[in-house]
Each structure stands twice: as structure tokens, then as C-alpha cells.
Design a protein around this motif. Structure first.
Motif, PDB file in Angstrom:
ATOM      1  N   UNK A 163       0.815  -1.214   0.000  1.00 15.97           N
ATOM      2  CA  UNK A 163       0.000   0.000   0.000  1.00 15.97           C
ATOM      3  C   UNK A 163       0.852   1.270   0.000  1.00 15.97           C
ATOM      4  N   UNK A 164       2.009   1.226   0.635  1.00 14.41           N
ATOM      5  CA  UNK A 164       2.870   2.416   0.652  1.00 14.41           C
ATOM      6  C   UNK A 164       3.790   2.469  -0.563  1.00 14.41           C
ATOM      7  N   UNK A 165       3.954   1.351  -1.200  1.00 15.89           N
ATOM      8  CA  UNK A 165       4.633   1.255  -2.501  1.00 15.89           C
ATOM      9  C   UNK A 165       6.028   1.884  -2.562  1.00 15.89           C
ATOM     10  N   UNK A 166       6.922   1.602  -1.606  1.00 19.57           N
ATOM     11  CA  UNK A 166       8.319   1.964  -1.856  1.00 19.57           C
ATOM     12  C   UNK A 166       8.902   1.046  -2.938  1.00 19.57           C
ATOM     13  N   UNK A 167       8.245  -0.090  -3.105  1.00 16.55           N
ATOM     14  CA  UNK A 167       8.631  -1.068  -4.116  1.00 16.55           C
ATOM     15  C   UNK A 167       7.355  -1.626  -4.739  1.00 16.55           C
ATOM     16  N   UNK A 168       7.405  -1.889  -6.028  1.00 19.58           N
ATOM     17  CA  UNK A 168       6.290  -2.532  -6.717  1.00 19.58           C
ATOM     18  C   UNK A 168       6.809  -3.827  -7.337  1.00 19.58           C
ATOM     19  N   UNK A 169       6.292  -4.932  -6.857  1.00 17.94           N
ATOM     20  CA  UNK A 169       6.680  -6.215  -7.444  1.00 17.94           C
ATOM     21  C   UNK A 169       5.916  -6.414  -8.745  1.00 17.94           C
ATOM     22  N   UNK A 170       6.654  -6.567  -9.829  1.00 13.91           N
ATOM     23  CA  UNK A 170       6.021  -6.662 -11.145  1.00 13.91           C
ATOM     24  C   UNK A 170       5.554  -8.079 -11.455  1.00 13.91           C
ATOM     25  N   UNK A 171       6.482  -9.010 -11.444  1.00 18.45           N
ATOM     26  CA  UNK A 171       6.146 -10.391 -11.804  1.00 18.45           C
ATOM     27  C   UNK A 171       7.047 -11.359 -11.038  1.00 18.45           C
ATOM     28  N   UNK A 172       6.582 -12.607 -11.012  1.00 17.25           N
ATOM     29  CA  UNK A 172       7.442 -13.729 -10.640  1.00 17.25           C
ATOM     30  C   UNK A 172       7.659 -14.518 -11.939  1.00 17.25           C
ATOM     31  N   UNK A 173       8.765 -14.260 -12.570  1.00 17.40           N
ATOM     32  CA  UNK A 173       9.036 -14.892 -13.870  1.00 17.40           C
ATOM     33  C   UNK A 173       9.608 -16.293 -13.665  1.00 17.40           C
ATOM     34  N   UNK A 174       9.196 -17.213 -14.497  1.00 17.88           N
ATOM     35  CA  UNK A 174       9.782 -18.554 -14.441  1.00 17.88           C
ATOM     36  C   UNK A 174      11.281 -18.480 -14.725  1.00 17.88           C
ATOM     37  N   UNK A 175      12.028 -19.379 -14.110  1.00 10.89           N
ATOM     38  CA  UNK A 175      13.449 -19.501 -14.416  1.00 10.89           C
ATOM     39  C   UNK A 175      13.575 -20.313 -15.698  1.00 10.89           C
ATOM     40  N   UNK A 176      14.114 -19.689 -16.742  1.00 12.96           N
ATOM     41  CA  UNK A 176      14.293 -20.369 -18.026  1.00 12.96           C
ATOM     42  C   UNK A 176      15.769 -20.643 -18.230  1.00 12.96           C
ATOM     43  N   UNK A 177      16.120 -21.905 -18.387  1.00 17.44           N
ATOM     44  CA  UNK A 177      17.525 -22.274 -18.511  1.00 17.44           C
ATOM     45  C   UNK A 177      17.666 -23.442 -19.469  1.00 17.44           C
ATOM     46  N   UNK A 178      18.879 -23.681 -19.902  1.00 22.10           N
ATOM     47  CA  UNK A 178      19.145 -24.784 -20.837  1.00 22.10           C
ATOM     48  C   UNK A 178      20.570 -25.279 -20.622  1.00 22.10           C
ATOM     49  N   UNK A 179      20.763 -26.555 -20.872  1.00 24.67           N
ATOM     50  CA  UNK A 179      22.108 -27.117 -20.667  1.00 24.67           C
ATOM     51  C   UNK A 179      22.423 -28.160 -21.727  1.00 24.67           C
ATOM     52  N   UNK A 180      23.728 -28.464 -21.858  1.00 19.67           N
ATOM     53  CA  UNK A 180      24.191 -29.451 -22.835  1.00 19.67           C
ATOM     54  C   UNK A 180      23.971 -30.843 -22.258  1.00 19.67           C
ATOM     55  N   UNK A 181      22.810 -31.419 -22.538  1.00 12.36           N
ATOM     56  CA  UNK A 181      22.480 -32.741 -22.016  1.00 12.36           C
ATOM     57  C   UNK A 181      23.234 -33.847 -22.739  1.00 12.36           C
ATOM     58  N   UNK A 182      23.923 -33.500 -23.845  1.00 11.57           N
ATOM     59  CA  UNK A 182      24.769 -34.512 -24.472  1.00 11.57           C
ATOM     60  C   UNK A 182      26.090 -34.646 -23.719  1.00 11.57           C
ATOM     61  N   UNK A 183      26.346 -33.737 -22.779  1.00 10.07           N
ATOM     62  CA  UNK A 183      27.576 -33.778 -21.994  1.00 10.07           C
ATOM     63  C   UNK A 183      27.342 -33.939 -20.502  1.00 10.07           C
ATOM     64  N   UNK A 184      26.191 -33.443 -20.029  1.00 11.28           N
ATOM     65  CA  UNK A 184      25.969 -33.404 -18.591  1.00 11.28           C
ATOM     66  C   UNK A 184      24.608 -33.957 -18.233  1.00 11.28           C
ATOM     67  N   UNK A 185      24.580 -34.614 -17.069  1.00 10.29           N
ATOM     68  CA  UNK A 185      23.335 -35.156 -16.545  1.00 10.29           C
ATOM     69  C   UNK A 185      23.396 -35.095 -15.023  1.00 10.29           C
ATOM     70  N   UNK A 186      22.314 -35.511 -14.393  1.00  9.13           N
ATOM     71  CA  UNK A 186      22.320 -35.683 -12.939  1.00  9.13           C
ATOM     72  C   UNK A 186      22.104 -34.430 -12.124  1.00  9.13           C
ATOM     73  N   UNK A 187      21.810 -33.275 -12.745  1.00  5.67           N
ATOM     74  CA  UNK A 187      21.591 -32.055 -11.966  1.00  5.67           C
ATOM     75  C   UNK A 187      20.429 -32.260 -10.981  1.00  5.67           C
ATOM     76  N   UNK A 188      20.704 -32.118  -9.702  1.00  2.00           N
ATOM     77  CA  UNK A 188      19.625 -32.150  -8.706  1.00  2.00           C
ATOM     78  C   UNK A 188      18.967 -30.780  -8.692  1.00  2.00           C
ATOM     79  N   UNK A 189      17.663 -30.762  -8.886  1.00  6.98           N
ATOM     80  CA  UNK A 189      16.936 -29.491  -8.954  1.00  6.98           C
ATOM     81  C   UNK A 189      16.354 -29.121  -7.592  1.00  6.98           C
ATOM     82  N   UNK A 190      16.059 -27.833  -7.445  1.00  8.15           N
ATOM     83  CA  UNK A 190      15.463 -27.344  -6.193  1.00  8.15           C
ATOM     84  C   UNK A 190      14.337 -26.373  -6.545  1.00  8.15           C
TER      85      UNK A 190
END
Length: 609
Positions: free
Chosen positions: A515-542
Motif C-alpha cells: 500500500x505504501x509502494x516503496x517497491x512494486x513487485x512486477x512479476x514472478x518470472x519462471x526460471x528459463x535455462x538450458x544445458x548441454x544434455x549430451x555432456x551433462x546429466x544428474x543435476x539435482x533441482x530445487x
């Protein structure tokens, strides 16, 4: 604006970028001479944010937190499954019946990377340092605020006595540093920790760093949590997301995050690349300079005085169309921002209802400003009745974030309908943060990675977060906001152990910010990422459901990453060194292309303005 100077700046910028890339290639060549025989297996991650310090007590940037979390351990970790507290260096803990004494059992057999055993004495030293040195608690003051004393009666027991009970005792995720090194540092506030290799107990240690080029970390093969399955972790800098994506495609980078929706969709079907659209714990917001001041009320900076008026901020809040931002900028891959705790932490997330909710309503915004006495001048721009200055604000955003650049143009258009003139400016993250803490801004884009415990992020808006001087070196506040009721609630929520009651207090705090708006939160954007799955695997996600790889609270993903088939890499032309060096040449080309892309984008933006 004169044409010639603008062209000159562009050329200068282009030469600087090319010089930077040339420096990177030179550095890589030198590195190859030193280590060609070792041929380490490397996981290469693209980053855009620069590191200003490796001192874990002073790190505020996201990349700094990531490096600290890889280099040092903490007493308590946040689980990969659901962000709940789990054992770190502390294997167990016990609270006394009066809730004033906590006893932690420290893990046995842990060593720092220089071979020195880690004991409870190191934890005792770290917490005592935070209690006695203001610089040491700069980024986590709330953790030790209620501490009365910290003692290590033996090598594997840590006893913390409290002045009064607090719910922060399972949020002790601060780095534990080696006493035998840090007790020799005289001025912690000035110490950058550039003495490589860094000594810590974490799964990786920084061994080399070139400003705005790369950070090289070596795997700790004796890590108590299990050795990383590869040799080195490289964070390589790219000035633009486009350059990072091209590096992923050509194979000189293994993991890229912070993709735009267009980049994310463009990678669909790319051979050897896997995409990940994850829940994000980050917020995207704008903050107002509500009046830069010190703790004792001394004003500084050059913020526009009208932004101290809550009615101006509320009017501007009514002229933010989140749905259009999500559709046009994020291609639907985001949810509307409301409170400062993102939706992923549902236990503390607050959402306005009914008349509390600020709807997109230009007419309402104009009504607020009319009633507040901000009349329009002949040019259609309103004038501050107190200072006589037109409502002309600077809007500052990160130069490496094309989404922010686009949102800035939307905001400029909506706010113009209120009779507010906006001057859009862009700069790199380091300079942007320097200007924020110096109070030299009006409106600024911001974003924070929020942790599972909300105390730290909400403390940014307490009066205690205001700096003690005007130097801009104390970096606790986010907008120079100060509200006594907010502070009272903040203290109450830290003491409340009933989670339902604590959530109610935190909801009230978020309502005040909304209501006092010192900050305005615009969005919660999805985390968009990509990796070389032909080289790496096993990433534990959180977390486990729709989890992210980069930007975790912990080092789960980088510790669990596993090379797919090493023999394939070797037969394909050598080790990861070859990739890095080959990447150096490729980067030269890609970065040169990126410069052209950047120039073209600026031309488009200039024309649009």
C-alpha cells in the motif's frame, strides 16, 4: 541530442567489448600453457553479473552468493526437496526448555581445502566475528542479533546462548570461515578475499579470477558430502544473453540461465540441448527513491522529492499493467507480482483481496494525482506543488536484461498518461547498484533471490537498514524506506515460533509495502535455462517439483552434475580445456556479433524513444 557523440559512444563501447574478449582469449591461452597436461573435465556456466568481492560477509550480488555457497559450508542447509532446513556442518541440534540455549553437534572429519580440520572453533570464531564486527554481519545481521554468547566447549560442540528466543536458529546458513586465516585480517570491511586459492570447506574452491572474464573453481576431491564428479567449474562472463545462447549452441558453454522466452523457445529441438522451465524464487520489481537518508536523518543523493509522497507512488502503481507485461514480455511464462515473498514460498506468500488489490486503472491514478494537487503544465507534465519541479523521473534498468528494457518502455508509456515524464537509462549491474546506494536515482529496476526464511529479505525495509553515513558503501537498504510499524512487526515475527501467527505478521508487513509502494513487485518470472544434455546429466533441482538448476539455495546442482561420457569428449577433439580454448576463439566471434546485436538494439530503442 547530438548525433556524433552518440555514435562515438557506441564505437567506444564496441572497442571495449572486443578488447575484453581479446583479453579473455589471451588469458585462456596462458591458462592452457599451465595446465595442458592435466586436461581437467570442466563444467562451464554462462553468467552476466560481475563479482565485486569474494568476501562472503560482504556479498550482495547473486553471483557472490553462489560462489560463497560453493566455497564455504554453513551450519544449516536448505533441502533440495522443499527448502526445509537440513543438516549442514551441524549434524544435529537441541533447544533448551527455556528456548535460550541451542547446542549444535558439528560434523567430524571435515577439512578445509588447505588440509586444516574444521572444528566448532571455526564456527565459534565466525559467529563471534559477526557479533563484534559490523562489516561481518552486513548481509546477515538478523542471524546473530539475538545472540548473547557463542562458545565451543570442544571441537565438535557449539553452544549459542540467546538474549531472547528467536526463530532464526534453523536459518543459520551463513558461511563458516577458517579461523586460522580470517583471524589475521585487520579490516574486514576493506578485505576483498582475492588471495587465491580461496580456503574453505565447500565442494569447490576459487583458484583463478579475471574481472568480467571468468571465475575458475577447482573441485574439492575430499569434500565430506562426496567429491564432485568433475575437475573444474567455470563461470564465464557474457555481456549479452544472445552471446551466451550462441556459446551454448556452439559448445563453449554447458549451462545458461536467465533466458528470455524467445531464446527459450528458440532452443526447442536443438540437438544435445535440454531446456528447463522452473519455479523461481526471484522477484522482478521496481523501487522508488523515497528519500535517501542516513539512520540519523541526514539526506543525500539526488532523488526527486515528489517520490517521497506516497500518493505519487500509488498513482504510478495503478498505471502498471502486469497482465500485459506477462503476455508481451514474458510470453506467459510468469505470474503477476504482488508481495515481496514469491509464490514458491506459499507459507509466507501474501496476496491482496477485494479493495486492497491495486488494479490497472489509469483514470484512478490521475484522480489520485489531481486530488493531491499535482497540476499539469502546458506540456502535459504535472508539477510538484512543493518543489515546483515537473514530475520528470529517471528510470534506470540493467543493460544486460532486454526484458527490463522492454518493460521500461511500457512503463514510460503508461506513466505518460498520468502526466509523468520518464527518462529511461540503462547501465551495468555494478554501476546500477552503486547509483542506488548513493541515492542517485528516482526509479530503478530491482530483483532479489528470496530465501526460505523471510526475515533477511524483509529487513531491507527496516529503519535499521538505513546507512550510517552518506558514502554509499553500506548496502543494506533497498529503497531508503523507514516505517516504525513495519519495524515493530519485523521484530515480532522474528520471535514468533507459531508458524501461523508468524505468517500473519509477515502478511501485515507485506501489506504495508504493497500500500505504501516503496517497491512494486512486477512479476514472478519462471526460471528459463538450458544445458548441454549430451555432456551433462544428474543435476539435482530445487525444489523437487519444477525445480531450478541455477540460483539455488545451496550447491545441489553443481555438486551433483555428472559428465555423460568422458570418452566421447576426448575422442571429439580433446578435453574441456580444448573446449575452453576453442571457445575462446568462438567467443571472439560471438562477442563481436553480440556487439553488433547490442548496437542494433540500442538503435531500435533510441528510435522508439
Amino acid at each position: 541530442m547530438p548525433i556524433a557523440p552518440r555514435r562515438w559512444r557506441r564505437v567506444t563501447a564496441g572497442l571495449a567489448a572486443l578488447a575484453c574478449v581479446a583479453g579473455l582469449a589471451s588469458s585462456n591461452a596462458a591458462y592452457a600453457d599451465q595446465t595442458a597436461d592435466e586436461q581437467p573435465t570442466q563444467l562451464v556456466v554462462a553468467v552476466s553479473q560481475s563479482v565485486d568481492t569474494f568476501n562472503p560477509f560482504l556479498s550482495f550480488f547473486a553471483i557472490g552468493y553462489t560462489i560463497s555457497g560453493l566455497t564455504y559450508d554453513s551450519l544449516i542447509d536448505w533441502s533440495a526437496e522443499d527448502y526445509s532446513p537440513v543438516p549442514g556442518l551441524a549434524t544435529s541440534w537441541e533447544e533448551s526448555p527455556d528456548r535460550l540455549t541451542w547446542t549444535y553437534k558439528i560434523r567430524k572429519g571435515v577439512k578445509f581445502s588447505d588440509g586444516t580440520p574444521l572444528t566448532a572453533r571455526d564456527a565459534e570464531f565466525t559467529f563471534n566475528l559477526m557479533m563484534t564486527d559490523e562489516a561481518a554481519r552486513a548481509s546477515s545481521a538478523d542471524l546473530v542479533e539475538k545472540f548473547e554468547s557463542v562458545d565451543a566447549p570442544d571441537d565438535y560442540t557449539l553452544v549459542i546462548k540467546l538474549k531472547e528466543p528467536t526463530n532464526q536458529m534453523l536459518a543459520l546458513d551463513n558461511p563458516i570461515v577458517p579461523k586460522h586465516i580470517w583471524e589475521k585480517i585487520d579490516n574486514l570491511g576493506e578485505y576483498k578475499n582475492f588471495d587465491f586459492p580461496l580456503v574453505g570447506s565447500g565442494p569447490f574452491q576459487v583458484v583463478e579470477f579475471k574481472t568480467d572474464q571468468f571465475i575458475r573453481l577447482k573441485a574439492n576431491k575430499d569434500y565430506w558430502g562426496g567429491a564432485p564428479k568433475y575437475d573444474e567449474l567455470i563461470f564465464r562472463y557474457y555481456k549479452t544473453p544472445d552471446a551466451a545462447v550462441q556459446a551454448l549452441i556452439n559448445g563453449s558453454v554447458d549451462l545458461v540461465s536467465g533466458l528470455t522466452p524467445a531464446q527459450y523457445r528458440g532452443l526447442e529441438g536443438q540437438k544435445g540441448i535440454t531446456r528447463n522451465q522452473a519455479q523461481n524464487r526471484r522477484t522482478s520489481s521496481i523501487t522508488f527513491n523515497v528519500g535517501a537518508q542516513t539512520r540519523d536523518g541526514k539526506p543525500f543523493g539526488d532523488g526527486h522529492p515528489a517520490l517521497k509522497d506516497v500518493r505519487v507512488r500509488q498513482a504510478m502503481h495503478h498505471a502498471v499493467n502486469r497482465e500485459e507485461i506477462i503476455e508481451k514480455v514474458y510470453d506467459g511464462m510468469a505470474t503477476p507480482g504482488v508481495s515481496y515473498i514469491p509464490r514458491i514460498f506459499s507459507n509466507y506468500f501474501w496476496e491482496p483481496e477485494g479493495p486492497e488489490k491495486v488494479e490497472f486503472d489509469i483514470a484512478k491514478g490521475n484522480q489520485i494525482l489531481d486530488e493531491a494537487g499535482y497540476r499539469k503544465g502546458p506540456d502535459g507534465i504535472r508539477v510538484d506543488p512543493k518543489s515546483g519541479r515537473p514530475l520528470s523521473f529517471r528510470l534506470l534498468h540493467h543493460a544486460d536484461n532486454p526484458q527490463y528494457a522492454t518493460i521500461a518502455q511500457y512503463l514510460k508509456g503508461w506513466w505518460k498518461e498520468l502526466g509523468i515524464d520518464i527518462k529511461v537509462q540503462s547501465t551495468d549491474s555494478t554501476k546500477l547498484n552503486d547509483m542506488l546506494y548513493a541515492g542517485k536515482f528516482d526509479v530503478i529496476f530491482s530483483g532479489w533471490g528470496v530465501g526460505p526464511d523471510p526475515t533477511s529479505i524483509l529487513s531491507l525495509y527496516t529503519c535499521d537498514a538505513l546507512p550510517s553515513d552518506t558514502s554509499g558503501t553500506e548496502r543494506n537498504t533497498d529503497t531508503f524506506y523507514c516505517n516504525e510499524r513495519f519495524d515493530e512487526l519485523h521484530e515480532q515475527q522474528k520471535l514468533e515460533t507459531d508458524l501461523t501467527k508468524r505468517a500473519e505478521l509477515i502478511a501485515e508487513m507485506q501489506k504495508i509495502l504493497y500500500t505504501e509502494a516503496p517497491v512494486i513487485t512486477l512479476v514472478y518470472a519462471d526460471q528459463l535455462e538450458a544445458y548441454r544434455s549430451d555432456r551433462w546429466t544428474g543435476f539435482v533441482k530445487q525444489p523437487a517439483e519444477r525445480g531450478m538448476i541455477s540460483g539455488q539455495q545451496g550447491h545441489w546442482a553443481f555438486l551433483s552434475a555428472t559428465p555423460v561420457v568422458e570418452t566421447q569428449e576426448e575422442s571429439a577433439g580433446g578435453s574441456r580445456i580444448g573446449l575452453v580454448l576453442g571457445g575462446g576463439a568462438a567467443v571472439l566471434v560471438v562477442a563481436a556479433a553480440a556487439v553488433l546485436v547490442a548496437i542494433r538494439r540500442r538503435q531500435t530503442a533510441d528510435e522508439r524513444e
